[in-house]
Design a protein around this motif. Structure first.
Motif, PDB file in Angstrom:
ATOM      1  N   VAL A 147      47.769  32.813  35.239  1.00  0.00           N
ATOM      2  CA  VAL A 147      46.910  32.415  36.984  1.00  0.00           C
ATOM      3  C   VAL A 147      47.003  33.452  37.373  1.00  0.00           C
ATOM      4  N   THR A 148      46.254  33.886  38.688  1.00  0.00           N
ATOM      5  CA  THR A 148      46.201  34.454  39.670  1.00  0.00           C
ATOM      6  C   THR A 148      46.487  33.218  40.802  1.00  0.00           C
ATOM      7  N   ALA A 149      47.556  33.891  41.568  1.00  0.00           N
ATOM      8  CA  ALA A 149      47.969  33.172  42.637  1.00  0.00           C
ATOM      9  C   ALA A 149      47.741  34.274  44.538  1.00  0.00           C
ATOM     10  N   LYS A 153      51.055  36.440  45.935  1.00  0.00           N
ATOM     11  CA  LYS A 153      50.482  37.537  46.162  1.00  0.00           C
ATOM     12  C   LYS A 153      51.685  37.358  44.542  1.00  0.00           C
ATOM     13  N   SER A 154      51.207  36.269  44.051  1.00  0.00           N
ATOM     14  CA  SER A 154      51.711  36.140  42.108  1.00  0.00           C
ATOM     15  C   SER A 154      50.701  36.034  41.623  1.00  0.00           C
ATOM     16  N   PHE A 171      54.281  40.247  42.892  1.00  0.00           N
ATOM     17  CA  PHE A 171      53.466  41.821  43.353  1.00  0.00           C
ATOM     18  C   PHE A 171      53.586  42.348  45.134  1.00  0.00           C
ATOM     19  N   GLU A 172      53.126  43.146  45.011  1.00  0.00           N
ATOM     20  CA  GLU A 172      52.607  43.619  46.430  1.00  0.00           C
ATOM     21  C   GLU A 172      51.197  43.411  47.472  1.00  0.00           C
ATOM     22  N   GLY A 173      50.466  43.045  46.940  1.00  0.00           N
ATOM     23  CA  GLY A 173      49.706  43.172  46.922  1.00  0.00           C
ATOM     24  C   GLY A 173      48.902  41.546  46.138  1.00  0.00           C
TER      25      GLY A 173
END
Length: 338
Positions: A147-149, A153-154, A171-173
């Protein structure tokens, strides 16, 4: 369904001599209103022939039987009014991925991920994460749902059977887009605000490669994969690009699509890429050759807001839409028989 237009060849020159003409129709969805239905991701299930369309602000999930064009609905999903850029909007179910006999739906209102039987539509387990879900991707090799959140940034990794959270990758973005590469054991996503595309190892869950798709300040959006060829198709706001992720990750080619691109679809058996541009109001269909070069097949006028298409077995494209067009329909683009 009502016919909008019958289109021959199209707004842009067609470079593929074998390209068909297309008809464009509207498929009304239930319980719409004057403000339209806000949609994001939709998905086609080849096992059932159903198109699953989370219908956002209606608090429902619409399911289209592509054989009969009849629409069923699962209601009672959570909604919530929120303010976005000074405007009030109603959030609800907006993302979907197809699993093994199960369909998973993400809801931006209550941060839930819920499972439904792919044939009977019966509800299964539901779990909430602690950040707003965006895209969902079923990973068959690990029996997981990723699951992109982007708000924190996770990426969350859930057990596909129980939906229990197994891991949180940071992540950093802002993660945006998803594709699963079983051959190479990778998960691909973009960092939309950094203009980067990442390859993540499915087992170690570590980032193993980072590439620059050069989409510009809007960044990259949706992605699709030709697993055998090792080509990753990346959506920029007004074009689509091909990255050679099987080797160096370099950009092999690109094609202009018109503005307003979000998610895309690709059919490996025909090597056709489908890109809906919401602001331009058209669908670009392109063919990828063995070298990863894109050639325009057709550019079909659709409707303002039409985007995020999925392709059924017969080549028919079902497009969701943003709020641009105030629509209560799916846009259906069908290749005409010769």
């Amino acid at each position: 369904m009502r016919t909008l237009a019958l289109l021959s060849l199209l707004a842009a020159p067609v470079l593929d001599a074998a390209s068909p003409s297309y008809s464009v129709r509207m498929l009304p969805l239930p319980h719409g209103d004057q403000n339209g239905i806000y949609m994001d991701y939709i998905a086609f299930d080849p096992a059932t022939g159903f198109v699953w369309a989370p219908a956002g602000n209606t608090g429902a999930i619409d399911i289209v039987d592509t054989a009969t064009q009849k629409v069923k609905q699962i209601g009672g999903q959570g909604t919530k009014e929120v303010e976005v850029r000074g405007r009030k909007r109603i959030f609800g179910p907006t993302s979907v991925t197809i699993g093994k006999g199960v369909v998973y739906i993400g809801n931006r209102a209550d941060f839930s991920i819920c499972a439904f039987n792919a044939r009977t539509l019966e509800s299964g387990p539901c779990r909430r994460i602690d950040s707003m879900p965006d895209g969902l991707a079923y990973v068959a090799s690990t029996s997981e749902v990723w699951v992109t959140a982007p708000r924190d940034k996770s990426i969350r990794v859930l057990d596909a059977a129980t939906l229990a959270e197994k891991a949180k990758l940071t992540f950093e973005g802002n993660p945006e887009g998803f594709a699963v590469d079983a051959k190479r054991g990778r998960f691909y996503t973009n960092l939309e605000d950094k203009d980067r595309t990442l390859a993540i190892d499915l087992k170690s869950q570590k980032t193993v490669a980072t590439w620059n798709p050069s989409c510009g300040e809007d960044g990259p959006h949706g992605i699709r994969l030709d697993e055998k060829a090792g080509y990753l198709f990346v959506a920029c706001s007004a074009q689509a690009k091909v990255l050679d992720v099987g080797r160096s990750g370099s950009v092999l080619s690109s094609i202009a699509t018109g503005d307003g691109v979000d998610d895309i679809d690709y059919v490996p058996t025909t090597h056709l890429l489908y890109v809906g541009a919401a602001k331009a109001g058209n669908l670009t269909i392109a063919r990828a050759d063995k070298a990863g070069h894109l050639t325009l097949v057709a550019q079909v006028p659709t409707h303002e807001g039409a985007r995020n298409g999925v392709v059924a077995k017969d080549g028919t494209v079902y497009l969701a839409h943003s709020m641009l067009g105030d629509l209560n329909d799916l846009i259906v683009v069908r290749p005409n028989k010769k």
